[in-house]
Write a protein that holds these residues in place. Structure first.
Motif, PDB file in Angstrom:
ATOM      1  N   UNK A 215      10.596  14.454  -7.089  1.00  0.00           N
ATOM      2  CA  UNK A 215      10.680  15.074  -5.720  1.00  0.00           C
ATOM      3  C   UNK A 215       9.315  14.786  -4.961  1.00  0.00           C
ATOM      4  N   UNK A 216       8.186  14.831  -5.420  1.00  0.00           N
ATOM      5  CA  UNK A 216       7.060  14.577  -5.008  1.00  0.00           C
ATOM      6  C   UNK A 216       7.086  12.878  -4.598  1.00  0.00           C
ATOM      7  N   UNK A 217       7.334  12.110  -5.369  1.00  0.00           N
ATOM      8  CA  UNK A 217       7.657  10.659  -5.118  1.00  0.00           C
ATOM      9  C   UNK A 217       8.175  10.212  -3.980  1.00  0.00           C
ATOM     10  N   UNK A 218       9.455  10.985  -4.104  1.00  0.00           N
ATOM     11  CA  UNK A 218      10.355  10.635  -2.982  1.00  0.00           C
ATOM     12  C   UNK A 218       9.837  11.246  -1.644  1.00  0.00           C
ATOM     13  N   UNK A 219       9.391  12.279  -1.753  1.00  0.00           N
ATOM     14  CA  UNK A 219       8.925  12.937  -0.237  1.00  0.00           C
ATOM     15  C   UNK A 219       7.525  12.027   0.218  1.00  0.00           C
ATOM     16  N   UNK A 220       6.722  11.582  -0.721  1.00  0.00           N
ATOM     17  CA  UNK A 220       5.705  10.756  -0.262  1.00  0.00           C
ATOM     18  C   UNK A 220       6.306   9.371   0.182  1.00  0.00           C
ATOM     19  N   UNK A 221       7.239   8.645  -0.348  1.00  0.00           N
ATOM     20  CA  UNK A 221       7.775   7.397   0.025  1.00  0.00           C
ATOM     21  C   UNK A 221       8.605   7.845   1.446  1.00  0.00           C
ATOM     22  N   UNK A 222       9.096   8.938   1.723  1.00  0.00           N
ATOM     23  CA  UNK A 222       9.420   9.302   3.270  1.00  0.00           C
ATOM     24  C   UNK A 222       8.396   9.201   4.094  1.00  0.00           C
ATOM     25  N   UNK A 223       7.401   9.877   3.624  1.00  0.00           N
ATOM     26  CA  UNK A 223       6.410   9.927   4.485  1.00  0.00           C
ATOM     27  C   UNK A 223       5.570   8.590   4.918  1.00  0.00           C
ATOM     28  N   UNK A 224       5.706   7.831   4.130  1.00  0.00           N
ATOM     29  CA  UNK A 224       4.930   6.547   4.225  1.00  0.00           C
ATOM     30  C   UNK A 224       5.909   5.676   5.242  1.00  0.00           C
ATOM     31  N   UNK A 225       7.166   5.822   4.921  1.00  0.00           N
ATOM     32  CA  UNK A 225       8.285   4.978   5.715  1.00  0.00           C
ATOM     33  C   UNK A 225       8.085   5.521   7.238  1.00  0.00           C
ATOM     34  N   UNK A 226       7.804   6.966   7.337  1.00  0.00           N
ATOM     35  CA  UNK A 226       7.650   7.369   8.813  1.00  0.00           C
ATOM     36  C   UNK A 226       6.396   6.882   9.490  1.00  0.00           C
TER      37      UNK A 226
ATOM     38  N   UNK B 291      17.573   9.721   0.690  1.00  0.00           N
ATOM     39  CA  UNK B 291      17.812   9.263  -0.602  1.00  0.00           C
ATOM     40  C   UNK B 291      19.111   9.967  -1.366  1.00  0.00           C
ATOM     41  N   UNK B 292      19.596   9.280  -2.389  1.00  0.00           N
ATOM     42  CA  UNK B 292      20.706   9.696  -3.171  1.00  0.00           C
ATOM     43  C   UNK B 292      20.454  10.783  -4.146  1.00  0.00           C
ATOM     44  N   UNK B 293      20.997  12.004  -4.397  1.00  0.00           N
ATOM     45  CA  UNK B 293      20.324  13.080  -4.897  1.00  0.00           C
ATOM     46  C   UNK B 293      21.563  13.318  -6.190  1.00  0.00           C
TER      47      UNK B 293
END
Length: 88
Positions: free
Chosen positions: A9-20, A74-76
């Motif tokens: 979850x942390x890695x996915x959230x971090x990836x989303x923030x980096x994309x934004x 992301x696909x959950x």
């Protein structure tokens, strides 16, 4: 398993923030560079509006990037389970 899920979850959230963050930088670059091109067009005699091609093509690509950054998710595990039950 809980720790692995938290890490995921942390890695996915971090990836989303980096994309934004990347998208916001791309918007700034789009505005600055295209303002320069429109200024160059105006100073050079303002004939045929050739910066429109750059504005349009880059704008479409920027819209697609924005869609990816803000609306694609992301696909959950729930998505996978729902799809598996739907096809039975």
């Amino acid at each position: 398993m809980a720790q692995a899920q938290m890490t995921s979850d942390y890695e996915q959230a971090r990836a989303r923030l980096l994309r934004k963050r990347k998208f916001r930088g791309d918007v700034v670059a789009y505005l600055v560079i295209n303002a320069f091109l429109v200024g160059l067009w105006a100073v050079s005699g303002a004939g045929s509006f050739w910066p429109g091609w750059v504005l349009a093509i880059w704008g479409v690509l920027l819209l697609l990037d924005g869609w990816d950054a803000y609306f694609r998710h992301d696909v959950t595990e729930d998505d996978i389970q729902r799809e598996m039950h739907r096809t039975r």
